[in-house]
Design an enzyme around this catalytic site. Sequence first.
Site, PDB file in Angstrom:
ATOM      1  CE  LYS A  22      -3.552 -11.425 -10.745  1.00 45.94           C
ATOM      2  NZ  LYS A  22      -3.283 -10.610  -9.418  1.00 45.94           N
ATOM      3  CG  ASN A  23      -2.501 -13.610  -7.637  1.00 41.19           C
ATOM      4  OD1 ASN A  23      -2.057 -12.728  -8.306  1.00 41.19           O
ATOM      5  ND2 ASN A  23      -3.587 -13.505  -6.859  1.00 41.19           N
ATOM      6  CB  CYS A 116      -5.342  -1.016  -4.862  1.00 41.43           C
ATOM      7  SG  CYS A 116      -6.105  -2.691  -4.188  1.00 41.43           S
ATOM      8  NE  ARG A 121      -4.446  -5.379  -1.751  1.00 45.95           N
ATOM      9  CZ  ARG A 121      -4.282  -6.238  -2.917  1.00 45.95           C
ATOM     10  NH1 ARG A 121      -4.829  -5.477  -4.036  1.00 45.95           N
ATOM     11  NH2 ARG A 121      -3.830  -7.305  -3.198  1.00 45.95           N
ATOM     12  CG  ASP A 304      -8.468 -13.093  -5.330  1.00 41.09           C
ATOM     13  OD1 ASP A 304      -8.591 -11.967  -4.802  1.00 41.09           O
ATOM     14  OD2 ASP A 304      -7.215 -13.592  -5.310  1.00 41.09           O
ATOM     15  NE  ARG A 397      -3.525  -5.365 -12.438  1.00 40.88           N
ATOM     16  CZ  ARG A 397      -3.832  -5.125 -10.892  1.00 40.88           C
ATOM     17  NH1 ARG A 397      -4.882  -4.450 -10.657  1.00 40.88           N
ATOM     18  NH2 ARG A 397      -2.956  -5.777 -10.320  1.00 40.88           N
TER      19      ARG A 397
HETATM   20  N1  EPU Z   1      -2.264  -7.066   5.600  1.00 36.79           N
HETATM   21  C1  EPU Z   1      -1.820  -6.386   6.567  1.00 36.79           C
HETATM   22  N2  EPU Z   1      -0.539  -6.003   6.629  1.00 36.79           N
HETATM   23  C2  EPU Z   1       0.483  -6.506   5.641  1.00 36.79           C
HETATM   24  C3  EPU Z   1      -0.070  -7.364   4.708  1.00 36.79           C
HETATM   25  C4  EPU Z   1      -1.403  -7.776   4.610  1.00 36.79           C
HETATM   26  O1  EPU Z   1      -2.529  -5.940   7.481  1.00 36.79           O
HETATM   27  O2  EPU Z   1       1.598  -6.235   5.691  1.00 36.79           O
HETATM   28  C5  EPU Z   1      -3.739  -7.472   5.525  1.00 36.79           C
HETATM   29  C6  EPU Z   1      -4.246  -6.962   4.247  1.00 36.79           C
HETATM   30  O3  EPU Z   1      -4.823  -5.637   4.334  1.00 36.79           O
HETATM   31  C7  EPU Z   1      -5.516  -8.006   4.130  1.00 36.79           C
HETATM   32  C8  EPU Z   1      -5.140  -9.213   4.551  1.00 36.79           C
HETATM   33  O4  EPU Z   1      -3.704  -8.956   5.458  1.00 36.79           O
HETATM   34  O5  EPU Z   1      -6.623  -7.529   4.796  1.00 36.79           O
HETATM   35  C9  EPU Z   1      -4.628 -10.216   3.550  1.00 36.79           C
HETATM   36  O6  EPU Z   1      -3.888  -9.616   2.538  1.00 36.79           O
HETATM   37  P1  EPU Z   1      -2.599 -10.457   1.799  1.00 36.79           P
HETATM   38  O7  EPU Z   1      -1.617  -9.806   2.231  1.00 36.79           O
HETATM   39  O8  EPU Z   1      -2.756 -11.831   2.118  1.00 36.79           O
HETATM   40  O9  EPU Z   1      -2.969  -9.779   0.262  1.00 36.79           O
HETATM   41  P2  EPU Z   1      -2.056  -9.527  -0.950  1.00 36.79           P
HETATM   42  O10 EPU Z   1      -0.803 -10.763  -0.526  1.00 36.79           O
HETATM   43  O11 EPU Z   1      -1.632  -8.359  -0.996  1.00 36.79           O
HETATM   44  C10 EPU Z   1      -2.962 -11.608  -2.448  1.00 36.79           C
HETATM   45  C11 EPU Z   1      -3.190 -11.831  -3.881  1.00 36.79           C
HETATM   46  C12 EPU Z   1      -4.537 -10.922  -3.964  1.00 36.79           C
HETATM   47  C13 EPU Z   1      -5.570 -11.709  -2.865  1.00 36.79           C
HETATM   48  C14 EPU Z   1      -5.044 -11.804  -1.689  1.00 36.79           C
HETATM   49  C15 EPU Z   1      -6.032 -12.549  -0.604  1.00 36.79           C
HETATM   50  C16 EPU Z   1      -1.148 -11.760  -5.098  1.00 36.79           C
HETATM   51  C17 EPU Z   1       0.052 -10.930  -6.113  1.00 36.79           C
HETATM   52  N3  EPU Z   1      -2.471 -10.989  -4.875  1.00 36.79           N
HETATM   53  O12 EPU Z   1      -2.691 -10.455  -2.032  1.00 36.79           O
HETATM   54  O13 EPU Z   1      -4.963 -11.312  -5.273  1.00 36.79           O
HETATM   55  O14 EPU Z   1      -6.827 -11.242  -3.037  1.00 36.79           O
HETATM   56  O15 EPU Z   1      -3.667 -12.379  -1.734  1.00 36.79           O
HETATM   57  O16 EPU Z   1      -6.071 -13.959  -1.179  1.00 36.79           O
HETATM   58  O17 EPU Z   1      -1.154 -12.930  -4.784  1.00 36.79           O
HETATM   59  C18 EPU Z   1      -6.286 -10.491  -7.332  1.00 36.79           C
HETATM   60  O18 EPU Z   1      -5.638 -11.459  -7.644  1.00 36.79           O
HETATM   61  O19 EPU Z   1      -7.185  -9.983  -7.787  1.00 36.79           O
HETATM   62  C19 EPU Z   1      -5.863 -10.262  -5.823  1.00 36.79           C
HETATM   63  C20 EPU Z   1      -6.183  -9.112  -5.309  1.00 36.79           C
END
Ligand code: EPU
Length: 418
Positions: A22-23, A116, A121, A304, A397
């Site tokens: 998915k990701n 969420c 996030r 995850d 999802r």
């Molecule tokens: N963060 C910030 N600012 C930002 C972006 C992120 O502070 O602008 C912080 C977040 O709050 C968090 C950390 O950085 O504490 C890491 O978050 P990240 O941005 O890496 O998460 P994401 O990109 O929103 C993806 C996956 C998630 C997975 C995380 C961590 C996708 C679509 N989603 O989320 O997947 O948990 O990376 O590996 O790729 C899931 O599949 O169940 C899922 C939640």
Amino acid sequence: MDKIIIEGGKPLKGTVKISGAKNAALPIIAACLLTGGWHRLHNVPHLKDIQTTKRIMSKLGVVFRDDNNTLEVNSDNLRSHEAPYDLVKTMRASILLLGPLLARYGRAKISLPGGCAIGERPVNLHLKALVSMGVDIRLDHGYIIAQVDRLKGANIFFDTPTVTGTENIMIAAVKAKGQTVLRNTAKEPEIQDLANMLRSMGADIEGDGTDTIVIHGVDNLRPTQHTIMPDRIEAGTFMIAAAITKGDIKIQGCRPEHVGALIEKLEPAGARIQVSDDTIFVKGPDIIKSVDIKTMPFPGFPTDLQAQFMTLMCIAKGRSLIRETVFENRFIHVSELKRMGADIEINGSQALIKGKGYLLSAPVMATDLRASASLILAGLVAKDGRTEVNRIYHLDRGYEALEKKFVNLGATIWREKG
Ligand code: EPU
């Protein structure tokens, strides 16, 4: 609302084939916006989040052709650059449209994703990076309104490694003027899958998989064909299923190097693991030993898989400490596991699990995608009756045909439509 019913206690045995990730699929489908023509993506999983992405992109004017797990994408006739609130609120990954829309059209209006269940996030790092690439960004009535004549290359340092942040900016930089250097990037395998897809379109990217990615902007890209990588979180969930049910599962079509951190923890927990090219064999132990974990960005233990591993520790003998360092609120499954008899104490970002060696069946409620998976695992091992997992839409999802795959492994599990 649909629910899943499980009669637990059976060791799972047999072979399971892992679906596309998915990701990885989400940013790759978004990246198809970069240029017109028909893109052809293989191994795209049938999931609610993929449907949501297609619905949002259809509103932009993108056309899809779907055949089994092959998805063709064409954005020749875009008519809008807006991702509306009613769809974005159901899937935060919609933020991944920002980079490609700016690269292709210089304009995007995307509903700001809210928090969420697992944490606040924010997307501040995505926006900060785009500003340094020359984008004018304002927030208006809950929308991100972004505009630029042409993206320009920049030196960008991410204060914290962000997966979708790295992906968004990587996609944007592919057509920017000049060189973009991204530092402290996320190193998740999904980023490399996206980089491979972008390179096959003609992008000039180096360093993906490390913490520094260098992108030289190009003027022209071409439509491409790409096969989505296997889902490492799905593979990990089945590995834990084998361990927890004292089963013996052959997990096929996966990449063992993507689940190294889990193997490092499952072996001391007592599981016997063998790997070959694209297959992992996991045999569960008679007695599961307690092991501590700390979630970290890749190659560390994935957040995850934290909930699923916690379920395993509930039936271990002894105490285990789980530290969640990626998201601030990712213990919502704990209260549901407690309803199944688990003994868990939470202290800030740490959970102390006093393994009892068993869980008891109960009606429970799924609260997010991976929490749902942890409750299904709990149901598969729970004693005395049926476990009913409610609000199963979270599961749809991110796991393709999960209950069917468990049935094939010998589980007694079915869905009731509600
Ligand atoms: N963060 C910030 N600012 C930002 C972006 C992120 O502070 O602008 C912080 C977040 O709050 C968090 C950390 O950085 O504490 C890491 O978050 P990240 O941005 O890496 O998460 P994401 O990109 O929103 C993806 C996956 C998630 C997975 C995380 C961590 C996708 C679509 N989603 O989320 O997947 O948990 O990376 O590996 O790729 C899931 O599949 O169940 C899922 C939640």
